[in-house]
Design a protein around this motif. Structure first.
Motif, mmCIF file in Angstrom:
data_model
loop_
_atom_site.group_PDB
_atom_site.id
_atom_site.type_symbol
_atom_site.label_atom_id
_atom_site.label_comp_id
_atom_site.label_asym_id
_atom_site.label_seq_id
_atom_site.Cartn_x
_atom_site.Cartn_y
_atom_site.Cartn_z
ATOM 1 N N THR A 20 0.824 -1.208 0.000
ATOM 2 C CA THR A 20 0.000 0.000 0.000
ATOM 3 C C THR A 20 0.859 1.259 0.000
ATOM 4 O OG1 THR A 20 -1.694 -1.185 1.221
ATOM 5 C CG2 THR A 20 -1.841 1.209 1.222
ATOM 6 N N ALA A 23 2.388 1.876 -3.375
ATOM 7 C CA ALA A 23 1.406 2.373 -4.350
ATOM 8 C C ALA A 23 1.131 3.856 -4.129
ATOM 9 C CB ALA A 23 0.112 1.572 -4.243
ATOM 10 N N LEU A 24 0.947 4.231 -2.872
ATOM 11 C CA LEU A 24 0.638 5.630 -2.588
ATOM 12 C C LEU A 24 1.845 6.525 -2.874
ATOM 13 C CD1 LEU A 24 -1.685 7.375 -1.665
ATOM 14 C CD2 LEU A 24 -0.928 7.068 0.688
ATOM 15 N N THR A 74 4.468 3.289 6.413
ATOM 16 C CA THR A 74 3.305 2.888 7.209
ATOM 17 C C THR A 74 3.810 1.996 8.335
ATOM 18 O OG1 THR A 74 2.904 1.163 5.556
ATOM 19 C CG2 THR A 74 1.369 2.999 5.572
ATOM 20 N N PHE A 95 0.806 6.624 8.387
ATOM 21 C CA PHE A 95 0.062 6.140 9.537
ATOM 22 C C PHE A 95 0.010 7.193 10.644
ATOM 23 C CE2 PHE A 95 -1.489 3.475 12.806
ATOM 24 C CZ PHE A 95 -2.241 2.547 12.128
ATOM 25 N N GLN A 172 -8.430 -8.974 -5.941
ATOM 26 C CA GLN A 172 -8.570 -7.725 -5.196
ATOM 27 C C GLN A 172 -9.955 -7.602 -4.556
ATOM 28 O OE1 GLN A 172 -6.082 -5.340 -4.852
ATOM 29 N NE2 GLN A 172 -7.422 -4.251 -3.450
ATOM 30 N N THR B 20 -5.840 1.934 -3.790
ATOM 31 C CA THR B 20 -4.838 2.300 -2.791
ATOM 32 C C THR B 20 -5.474 2.962 -1.583
ATOM 33 O OG1 THR B 20 -3.241 2.624 -4.549
ATOM 34 C CG2 THR B 20 -2.712 3.605 -2.435
ATOM 35 N N ALA B 23 -7.223 0.432 0.589
ATOM 36 C CA ALA B 23 -6.277 -0.389 1.360
ATOM 37 C C ALA B 23 -5.754 0.381 2.563
ATOM 38 C CB ALA B 23 -5.127 -0.834 0.461
ATOM 39 N N LEU B 24 -5.368 1.635 2.325
ATOM 40 C CA LEU B 24 -4.813 2.430 3.425
ATOM 41 C C LEU B 24 -5.882 2.732 4.470
ATOM 42 C CD1 LEU B 24 -2.172 3.622 4.352
ATOM 43 C CD2 LEU B 24 -2.720 5.707 3.132
ATOM 44 N N CYS B 27 -6.586 -0.306 6.505
ATOM 45 C CA CYS B 27 -5.440 -0.559 7.377
ATOM 46 C C CYS B 27 -5.511 0.342 8.616
ATOM 47 C CB CYS B 27 -4.151 -0.323 6.592
ATOM 48 S SG CYS B 27 -2.661 -0.364 7.594
#
Lengths: 280, 280
Positions: A20, A23-24, A74, A95, A172, B20, B23-24, B27
């Motif tokens: 993740t 990707a970000l 994260t 995070f 997914q 994305t 997912a984040l 999380c």
């Protein structure tokens, strides 16, 4: 404006897989024209010991680069996060940035255990594995039973991108996705095969630019009739006419990633569901 | 502490696929014990018109929920972002939060076009599709040519999780991954098949808890010897002994997601590469 970035490094640091955050981070970076950096993945940094090893590598890299690194992170545990701040790198802390505001909003503290795998063995995860198995079992051809069980059916000419899209949808989103290749015989008959016709609500068509299809097919079977530009043009044209007449939603895969195609299909599938949700 | 969340909604809003940001967001949420919210995906919100429609749904939802929604967003365009701030929902703005600091760091402005699909047709994307095709063609059995071309080879008893992991590796990382199922005959011979033995550096073993394997196999073939707990125990034990003796790295798939297994393998594959990078 050109940014000299040949000697700068971006680290993707995570206490879990890092998928993740990578990707970000890449998404953020893609909005800076011409910027490409050396990329280094650091997944599973879930202890202070591992963080210290990672910090050493980052420090060595910054010394050699002569410029500070970008750290996309994260990491749940605040004391592990703090170790990375000591590097002086530029921290994009996905995070840490959001967890405190969310904690206030929800009126409860966040726990600091790493939560990624807690759903393994749960029903959602099992569904996803079953969807992958279903999709593998119904790739390029499909039985009547399969059509009943499928949640989505992708149709399109050979090499229009059905297989990667259907696998991605299974993996997914946990959606059981079958493929039906439209072959020249179908195009000559000029109608959907009988079994398919009963499942129009789940069918999505993929189409593709004939030039691109020609290139893709040529890699597989050079100099064949199958790959010839004339044949590709004719197959795509006939398939589009057929799908249009049958009222099948068509997505052009030419300039779309697997993620985009899959998300567009899922969006259409869930649109009704969302509307129901809002009206609960 | 239990959070009453049955009447709260989290929206995943993106100008692209939304994969994305979802997912984040999930999380982040997973670190708040017992919190589950209604989830609504809003992908491809790439115009002010679409944003206004989305805002209407959010406002209606908030009115019915009686509490503000959580909005997880990756939206590039600032004026589209601003529309969502007007809802009064709690914005977790993944893009807006990080793009300005990154812009200062790089000394250049961010462009506001949506960058997701710009790599379609590029070599990285083509590699990924090729890797998927390779992996599909080398699932459950493998030729000598296949072994040469493979970048990774997963071995393990039937249903130990090789297929989903290898597809994920192909799809996410573009790694050509082959599968080799260890069958009872291999276990009795008690040695790696000759062709595999030449590729030890690319081989990764998957193992699994016998009880879990028994459950998975029972779903496929109830009451068979194949699925019996005794047989599962024996196959797993013998496979582990063999992999241990052959010096094959083993990953236990029992409590790990496909993403975790794949990332662990990729990490081991890239470890040398990272070390070389740092010493450039």
């Amino acid at each position: 404006m050109v940014y000299n970035c040949t000697k700068r490094t971006i680290f993707f640091i995570s206490d879990s897989t890092g998928i993740t955050v990578e990707a970000l981070g890449l998404c953020l970076l893609s909005h800076f024209e011409g910027v490409t950096m050396r990329q280094v993945r650091m997944p599973f940094v879930d202890s202070e010991q591992k963080a210290r090893e990672a910090v050493e590598i980052i420090n060595a890299t910054q010394a050699k680069d002569g410029v500070r690194a970008i750290l996309c992170m994260t990491i749940v545990n605040p004391s592990i996060r703090a170790l990375f701040q000591l590097t002086g790198g530029m921290c994009l802390d996905m995070f840490g940035t959001f967890v405190n505001p969310l904690s206030s909003e929800l009126g409860m503290p966040a726990n600091e255990t790493i939560g990624m795998s807690r759903n393994v063995g749960g029903s959602e995860y099992r569904d996803r594995i079953e969807a992958i198995n279903f999709t593998l079992g119904h790739d390029d051809g499909i039985s009547d039973n399969g059509l009943q069980e499928a949640e989505a059916i992708l149709v399109g000419v050979s090499r229009s991108g059905k297989t990667p899209a259907s696998l991605y949808m299974a993996m997914q989103f946990g959606i059981r996705t079958a493929n039906y290749p439209i072959i020249p015989e179908d195009l000559e008959r000029d109608t959907l095969p009988g079994t398919l016709a009963n499942h129009r609500d789940k069918i999505f068509g993929l189409t593709i630019d004939p030039e691109r299809l020609h290139k893709i097919r040529t890699e597989r079977r050079p100099n064949s009739r199958y790959a010839s530009l004339d044949n590709c043009k004719e197959e795509v044209r006939m398939a589009e006419v057929m799908m249009h007449r049958e009222g099948i939603n068509m997505i052009d895969s030419t300039s779309r990633s697997v993620e985009e195609i899959s998300s567009m299909i899922v969006q259409q599938l869930t649109m009704r569901q969302n509307k129901r949700l809002v009206g609960y």
